[in-house]
Design an enzyme around this catalytic site. Structure first.
Site, PDB file in Angstrom:
ATOM      1  N   TYR A 221      -5.863 -34.186   1.621  1.00 14.77           N
ATOM      2  CA  TYR A 221      -7.026 -33.910   0.781  1.00 14.77           C
ATOM      3  C   TYR A 221      -7.460 -35.248   0.202  1.00 14.77           C
ATOM      4  O   TYR A 221      -6.629 -36.031  -0.263  1.00 14.77           O
ATOM      5  CB  TYR A 221      -6.666 -32.927  -0.338  1.00 14.77           C
ATOM      6  CG  TYR A 221      -7.704 -32.874  -1.440  1.00 14.77           C
ATOM      7  CD1 TYR A 221      -8.836 -32.062  -1.313  1.00 14.77           C
ATOM      8  CD2 TYR A 221      -7.567 -33.649  -2.586  1.00 14.77           C
ATOM      9  CE1 TYR A 221      -9.793 -32.031  -2.314  1.00 14.77           C
ATOM     10  CE2 TYR A 221      -8.518 -33.622  -3.590  1.00 14.77           C
ATOM     11  CZ  TYR A 221      -9.636 -32.819  -3.444  1.00 14.77           C
ATOM     12  OH  TYR A 221     -10.589 -32.794  -4.426  1.00 14.77           O
ATOM     13  N   HIS A 222      -8.772 -35.537   0.200  1.00 13.01           N
ATOM     14  CA  HIS A 222      -9.269 -36.855  -0.190  1.00 13.01           C
ATOM     15  C   HIS A 222      -9.605 -36.908  -1.675  1.00 13.01           C
ATOM     16  O   HIS A 222     -10.513 -36.222  -2.151  1.00 13.01           O
ATOM     17  CB  HIS A 222     -10.515 -37.202   0.620  1.00 13.01           C
ATOM     18  CG  HIS A 222     -10.711 -38.681   0.804  1.00 13.01           C
ATOM     19  ND1 HIS A 222     -10.436 -39.604  -0.180  1.00 13.01           N
ATOM     20  CD2 HIS A 222     -11.148 -39.398   1.870  1.00 13.01           C
ATOM     21  CE1 HIS A 222     -10.707 -40.820   0.277  1.00 13.01           C
ATOM     22  NE2 HIS A 222     -11.135 -40.726   1.524  1.00 13.01           N
ATOM     23  N   GLY A 223      -8.872 -37.727  -2.423  1.00 13.13           N
ATOM     24  CA  GLY A 223      -9.246 -38.022  -3.798  1.00 13.13           C
ATOM     25  C   GLY A 223     -10.381 -39.034  -3.813  1.00 13.13           C
ATOM     26  O   GLY A 223     -10.935 -39.394  -2.775  1.00 13.13           O
TER      27      GLY A 223
ATOM     28  N   GLU B  32     -15.992 -35.712   0.686  1.00 15.06           N
ATOM     29  CA  GLU B  32     -14.996 -35.065  -0.168  1.00 15.06           C
ATOM     30  C   GLU B  32     -14.533 -36.017  -1.265  1.00 15.06           C
ATOM     31  O   GLU B  32     -14.329 -35.607  -2.413  1.00 15.06           O
ATOM     32  CB  GLU B  32     -13.807 -34.611   0.663  1.00 15.06           C
ATOM     33  CG  GLU B  32     -12.775 -33.808  -0.111  1.00 15.06           C
ATOM     34  CD  GLU B  32     -11.716 -33.221   0.801  1.00 15.06           C
ATOM     35  OE1 GLU B  32     -11.791 -32.015   1.094  1.00 15.06           O
ATOM     36  OE2 GLU B  32     -10.819 -33.992   1.229  1.00 15.06           O
TER      37      GLU B  32
END
Length: 330
Positions: free
Chosen positions: A129-131, A202
């Site tokens: 998941y991309h911060g 994202e």
């Protein structure tokens, strides 16, 4: 004529340095009561300093990137002769930088990596998941290299390869722009490969609700199918609280859609607790389509988020978690 410094000293009562400086500025500028103006300026600086700081701190990562790039250039100069006689002259450089980045993660974020046993001995596609920044992927790569002696390659957006001064650093660490053929080739060579299906969109426009913004992207799933490797979902707790974006403002969303570059300002750099959780591998199944595999991976990612992240994210709570111990069953 008596100068400002002389008048400060010559008076019957010695002035303080600040009072003397105010007196000199008043003589030079001709502005009366300049001390009141200076007091107001100092007050504004004191009030706005925390706000300014949260926009400056993310720049520390940029400095670290360029410091790493400078290191590999110096390392290359020192090892040009050895390069002709070594199968991989960059081993020392990678391990040194991995140690430094791992130390940064431990000190600044109390970084932890959970579920290492889920990483296969052979190749595998690590899906994140991309911060707001890919700092968690960097910490994972550093931890795997320092503890398991395994190099993990990664896919980065094309704009990263246009940033001046970083090309050698990216090459040394096996960062590729991500054509499907290059990804499959990397996996077939037996490497681990990290990828963010959500990409820049994202990173910039997800928020503290940790919404997965993958759209209909299934290219990563097709890569895993073509290479016949498992997908390993990865999620980092509090990754949105460390650095946040102003992606919620429509002006930046519109600007991104026009130029397709990460022009959204970042703020934060807070020393929040970061823990990366490695989910169970999703094995290769020859009869599974890319759409099905992408949906299965997204569901696994959502499960990791729901299990390990309190939503909505909270910066203060993430800071306090630095002083809490993690349950062993996590």
């Amino acid at each position: 004529m008596t100068g400002g410094n002389d008048s400060c000293i010559a008076g019957p009562v010695p002035m303080s340095y600040l009072t003397c400086l105010t007196y000199i500025l008043q003589e030079w500028t001709g502005v009366e009561h300049i001390g009141d103006y200076l007091s107001y300026v100092f007050y504004l600086v004191w009030v706005l300093f925390p706000l300014t700081l949260v926009f400056i701190l993310p720049g520390v990562l940029v400095i670290l990137f360029y410091a790493s790039a400078l290191f590999v250039h110096i390392y290359k100069r020192k090892n040009e002769l050895k390069e002709a006689y070594s199968c991989d002259v960059w081993v020392g450089a990678r391990e040194m930088l991995a140690t430094l980045w791992d130390g940064h993660g431990r000190i600044w974020h109390g970084y932890e990596l959970h579920g290492v046993e889920n990483i296969p001995e052979g190749p595998g596609l690590l899906v994140f998941y991309h911060g707001a920044t890919p700092v968690d992927c960097i910490y994972v790569m550093a931890r795997l290299l320092t503890t398991m002696k395994r190099q993990c390659h990664a896919v980065a957006d094309n704009f990263v390869f246009r940033i001046p001064g970083l090309k050698l650093l990216l090459d040394v660490h096996g960062i590729i722009p991500g054509p499907r053929e290059a990804c499959v080739s990397t996996l077939k060579k037996g490497h681990l490969l990290a990828i963010y299906p959500g990409g820049v969109r994202e990173a910039l426009f997800s928020d503290e609700t940790y919404t997965i913004l993958w759209g209909n992207r299934k290219g990563f799933a097709q890569v895993a199918i073509d290479a016949k490797v498992p997908i390993i979902p990865m999620f980092t707790q509090n990754v949105r609280e460390g650095i946040r974006t102003l992606g919620g403002l429509k002006i930046f969303r519109s600007l991104y859609e026009r130029v397709r570059l990460p022009v959204v300002p970042l703020y934060g750099g807070f020393p929040v607790k970061l823990r990366t959780f490695i989910g169970e591998p999703i094995p290769y199944e020859p009869n599974m389509t890319a759409e099905e595999l992408a949906a299965k991976t997204k569901a696994a990612m959502q499960a990791l988020i729901e299990k390990h992240q309190k939503i909505p994210g909270n910066i203060f709570r993430a800071l306090m978690e630095r002083f809490q111990t993690q349950k062993k069953d996590d």
